[in-house]
Design a protein around this motif. Structure first.
Motif, mmCIF file in Angstrom:
data_model
loop_
_atom_site.group_PDB
_atom_site.id
_atom_site.type_symbol
_atom_site.label_atom_id
_atom_site.label_comp_id
_atom_site.label_asym_id
_atom_site.label_seq_id
_atom_site.Cartn_x
_atom_site.Cartn_y
_atom_site.Cartn_z
ATOM 1 N N ILE A 37 26.074 36.901 3.533
ATOM 2 C CA ILE A 37 26.964 36.994 2.373
ATOM 3 C C ILE A 37 27.863 38.209 2.500
ATOM 4 N N SER A 38 29.058 38.101 1.962
ATOM 5 C CA SER A 38 29.969 39.227 1.784
ATOM 6 C C SER A 38 30.560 39.094 0.386
ATOM 7 N N GLU A 39 31.476 39.959 0.042
ATOM 8 C CA GLU A 39 32.092 39.862 -1.277
ATOM 9 C C GLU A 39 33.099 38.723 -1.357
ATOM 10 N N THR A 40 33.413 38.088 -0.226
ATOM 11 C CA THR A 40 34.399 37.006 -0.219
ATOM 12 C C THR A 40 33.813 35.637 0.092
ATOM 13 N N GLY A 41 32.566 35.587 0.525
ATOM 14 C CA GLY A 41 32.001 34.293 0.858
ATOM 15 C C GLY A 41 30.569 34.396 1.335
ATOM 16 N N LEU A 42 30.000 33.257 1.684
ATOM 17 C CA LEU A 42 28.621 33.223 2.165
ATOM 18 C C LEU A 42 28.421 32.018 3.065
ATOM 19 N N ALA A 43 27.308 32.035 3.783
ATOM 20 C CA ALA A 43 26.852 30.874 4.538
ATOM 21 C C ALA A 43 25.438 30.572 4.092
ATOM 22 N N LEU A 44 25.120 29.295 4.002
ATOM 23 C CA LEU A 44 23.789 28.888 3.567
ATOM 24 C C LEU A 44 23.270 27.776 4.460
ATOM 25 N N GLU A 52 34.527 19.906 3.989
ATOM 26 C CA GLU A 52 35.511 20.966 3.763
ATOM 27 C C GLU A 52 36.383 20.615 2.557
ATOM 28 N N GLY A 53 36.537 21.574 1.658
ATOM 29 C CA GLY A 53 37.326 21.357 0.458
ATOM 30 C C GLY A 53 36.501 21.026 -0.766
ATOM 31 N N ASP A 54 35.222 20.700 -0.597
ATOM 32 C CA ASP A 54 34.358 20.400 -1.742
ATOM 33 C C ASP A 54 34.221 21.621 -2.647
ATOM 34 N N ASP A 55 34.243 21.389 -3.955
ATOM 35 C CA ASP A 55 33.917 22.453 -4.899
ATOM 36 C C ASP A 55 32.415 22.712 -4.851
ATOM 37 N N ILE A 56 32.034 23.979 -4.928
ATOM 38 C CA ILE A 56 30.620 24.319 -4.865
ATOM 39 C C ILE A 56 30.328 25.512 -5.766
ATOM 40 N N VAL A 57 29.202 25.467 -6.430
ATOM 41 C CA VAL A 57 28.710 26.597 -7.212
ATOM 42 C C VAL A 57 27.326 26.937 -6.680
ATOM 43 N N VAL A 58 27.152 28.181 -6.228
ATOM 44 C CA VAL A 58 25.905 28.602 -5.592
ATOM 45 C C VAL A 58 25.188 29.582 -6.508
ATOM 46 N N VAL A 71 34.420 25.802 3.082
ATOM 47 C CA VAL A 71 35.465 26.012 4.083
ATOM 48 C C VAL A 71 35.006 25.618 5.477
ATOM 49 N N ARG A 72 33.684 25.398 5.613
ATOM 50 C CA ARG A 72 33.175 24.990 6.922
ATOM 51 C C ARG A 72 31.820 24.325 6.750
ATOM 52 N N VAL A 80 31.004 28.976 2.690
ATOM 53 C CA VAL A 80 31.644 28.968 1.374
ATOM 54 C C VAL A 80 32.585 30.162 1.232
ATOM 55 N N GLN A 81 33.765 29.905 0.692
ATOM 56 C CA GLN A 81 34.699 30.977 0.317
ATOM 57 C C GLN A 81 34.734 31.057 -1.200
ATOM 58 N N PHE A 82 34.492 32.247 -1.746
ATOM 59 C CA PHE A 82 34.433 32.405 -3.187
ATOM 60 C C PHE A 82 35.809 32.247 -3.838
ATOM 61 N N ALA A 83 35.790 31.762 -5.073
ATOM 62 C CA ALA A 83 36.978 31.745 -5.924
ATOM 63 C C ALA A 83 36.645 32.614 -7.133
ATOM 64 N N LEU A 84 36.626 33.929 -6.916
ATOM 65 C CA LEU A 84 36.168 34.867 -7.927
ATOM 66 C C LEU A 84 37.271 35.848 -8.309
ATOM 67 N N ALA A 85 37.214 36.278 -9.567
ATOM 68 C CA ALA A 85 38.138 37.311 -10.020
ATOM 69 C C ALA A 85 37.752 38.652 -9.392
#
Length: 199
Positions: A37-44, A52-58, A71-72, A80-85
């Protein structure tokens, strides 16, 4: 778009093995394990497939709700790439810093002096210089490495890619091998966080 790519490259990724749940496309619930994990995304890691392109909430234990996009999709897992403020990203940054500083925000395994989280997850490892991947099973994982059950054993020192993590083979075990992760901080030339000692 370029700024987003630059942010993703600069964000340091940390290997963390934490149980999680996630929701795909607002309707498909599944479980898995955080890989990094980072502040911009994660892998699980998960047996559930995504595109690719699916909406996801982790929902990783201790980190709350993290919304983003797939994203992959790799063998046995999802990137996953976050969509966070900005404020939400700062919270993630603070929690990661707390973990690495020894504050128990999440379960973070320490090398040898702490427990390794045990799993039984099938995946594939890619060995540098080899065309084919190795089918293997993650038996346990910590902050610094993992133990893999496999029919074949790459040479000691061989470079291995496991999902989004890279590392090297450090020893052979019966029916498998041990992999030590390359630290993102070490690759960037930055000092590693101080090791926490258990009583």
């Amino acid at each position: 778009m370029q700024n987003l790519e630059d942010d993703r490259r600069r964000a340091e990724r940390f290997p963390l093995s934490i149980d999680l749940k996630f929701l795909l496309q607002g309707r498909h619930e599944a479980t898995g394990m955080l890989l990094d994990i980072s502040e911009t995304g994660l892998a699980l890691l998960s047996e559930t497939q995504a595109e690719e392109g699916d909406d996801i909430v982790v929902y990783p234990i201790g980190l709350g709700r993290l919304a983003g996009k797939v994203v992959r999709a790799f063998d046995g897992g999802i990137g996953v790439q976050f969509a966070l403020a900005k404020g939400q990203r700062e919270i993630i940054r603070e929690r990661l810093a707390a973990v690495l500083g020894g504050v128990p925000y999440m379960r973070l395994s320490e090398k040898r002096t702490s427990f390794r989280i045990r799993y039984n997850i099938d995946t594939h490892a890619r060995i540098e210089g080899q065309d084919k991947t190795i089918a293997c099973t993650i038996k346990d994982m910590s902050k610094t490495g993992c133990l893999l059950k496999a029919d074949s054993q790459p040479p000691i020192g061989a470079e291995v890619t496991l999902g989004t993590l890279r590392g090297r083979v450090v020893r052979h075990i019966e029916n498998g091998f041990a992999m030590e992760f390359h630290s993102a901080a070490a690759q960037a030339g930055a000092p590693l966080p101080p090791r926490q000692h258990t009583a």
